[in-house]
Design a protein around this motif. Structure first.
Motif, short mmCIF file in Angstrom:
data_model
loop_
_atom_site.label_atom_id
_atom_site.label_comp_id
_atom_site.label_asym_id
_atom_site.label_seq_id
_atom_site.Cartn_x
_atom_site.Cartn_y
_atom_site.Cartn_z
N ASP A 1 0.44 11.28 -10.43
CA ASP A 1 -0.11 12.64 -10.30
C ASP A 1 0.86 13.67 -10.90
N ALA A 2 2.16 13.44 -10.66
CA ALA A 2 3.17 14.37 -11.19
C ALA A 2 3.20 14.31 -12.72
N VAL A 3 3.08 13.12 -13.27
CA VAL A 3 3.04 12.97 -14.73
C VAL A 3 1.83 13.70 -15.31
N LEU A 4 0.69 13.52 -14.65
CA LEU A 4 -0.55 14.14 -15.14
C LEU A 4 -0.54 15.66 -15.00
N ARG B 1 0.84 -1.20 0.00
CA ARG B 1 0.00 0.00 0.00
C ARG B 1 0.88 1.26 0.00
N GLU B 2 2.01 1.18 0.70
CA GLU B 2 2.94 2.31 0.69
C GLU B 2 3.54 2.50 -0.71
N GLU B 3 3.86 1.38 -1.35
CA GLU B 3 4.42 1.46 -2.70
C GLU B 3 3.40 2.04 -3.67
N LEU B 4 2.15 1.67 -3.50
CA LEU B 4 1.10 2.23 -4.36
C LEU B 4 0.92 3.72 -4.11
N THR B 5 1.04 4.13 -2.86
CA THR B 5 0.96 5.56 -2.55
C THR B 5 2.06 6.33 -3.27
N ARG B 6 3.28 5.76 -3.28
CA ARG B 6 4.38 6.40 -3.98
C ARG B 6 4.09 6.48 -5.48
N LEU B 7 3.58 5.39 -6.05
CA LEU B 7 3.27 5.37 -7.48
C LEU B 7 2.17 6.35 -7.83
N ILE B 8 1.17 6.46 -6.96
CA ILE B 8 0.08 7.42 -7.19
C ILE B 8 0.65 8.84 -7.27
N GLY B 9 1.61 9.12 -6.37
CA GLY B 9 2.26 10.44 -6.40
C GLY B 9 3.00 10.68 -7.71
#
Length: 226
Positions: free
Chosen positions: A125-128, A114-122
């Protein structure tokens, strides 16, 4: 056709050369370097890859057995073109397998995942947030998929998805040719990652089916314009 510059193989790549040649040609097909219906010429590939024609023939035979290429009388080896019925069939299978994977991941993901997914979501978001999305972001969703497959804790399910991974890459690359589709796909994967991270299995399952329906439509539309 791929870049005609001759490839120089490093010493550690010489064995087994047939596998290297096979992977090279397959990736060229998957990444859209070779288009559907395009002819693959043994002699040109042998010159380009700096190998004899024997491993080229072996690789093409292997790819034909997997449905990536086919031999047409008086024309030679060409990249296969899937029928609309085959495309729908593959996406239908993907929808079932991936939605189950996402649902299981949302139920079983551990704290580290879940922590890794949080990092990926960030990162997504930066890409978008950037004004333009580059070519380097085309395969970003596979990073999310790797984490999700691990979190689902179903090796057999992961194995079945892996068997379709080359189709998935090829479909994604073609679909991304449509203006705006890459950005939309990244948004969809960000939302999927959030649903898995937040432990919402029903939402993750639903979003996966929507994403694959959108991907199917994009692929078919892009193909119709080729």
């Amino acid at each position: 056709m791929p870049d005609s510059q001759q490839v120089v193989w490093r010493d550690e790549e010489l064995s087994p050369i047939r596998d290297k040649v096979y992977q090279y040609i397959k990736q060229a097909i998957v990444q859209g370097v070779y288009k559907s219906g395009e002819r693959i010429i043994e002699r040109e590939l042998a010159d380009q890859l700096n190998v004899s024609r024997t491993p080229i023939r072996e690789a093409l035979f292997r790819l034909e057995s997997q449905g990536f290429v086919k031999t047409i009388p008086r024309k030679g080896v060409v990249v296969s073109k899937l029928s609309p019925e085959e495309i729908v069939e593959i996406f239908t299978i993907l929808a079932s397998l991936e939605s189950l994977t996402m649902k299981l991941a949302a139920q079983k993901a551990e704290a580290a995942e879940r922590e890794e997914l949080t990092r990926l979501i960030g990162e997504l978001d930066a890409v978008l947030a950037a004004p333009e999305i580059g070519e380097e972001h085309r395969m970003v969703h596979f990073v999310v998929h790797d984490v999700v497959c691990r979190a689902a804790r179903s090796p057999r399910l992961t194995q079945m998805l892996d068997s379709l991974s080359d189709y998935i890459r090829a479909f994604a690359n073609v679909g991304y040719e449509l203006p705006g589709r890459l950005r939309k796909a990244i948004e969809e994967h960000r939302d999927l990652a959030k649903a898995v991270r937040d432990g919402e299995p029903d939402l993750a399952e639903s979003l996966t089916k929507i994403h694959l329906e959108n991907a199917k439509k994009a692929y078919l539309e892009a193909l119709s314009k080729q």
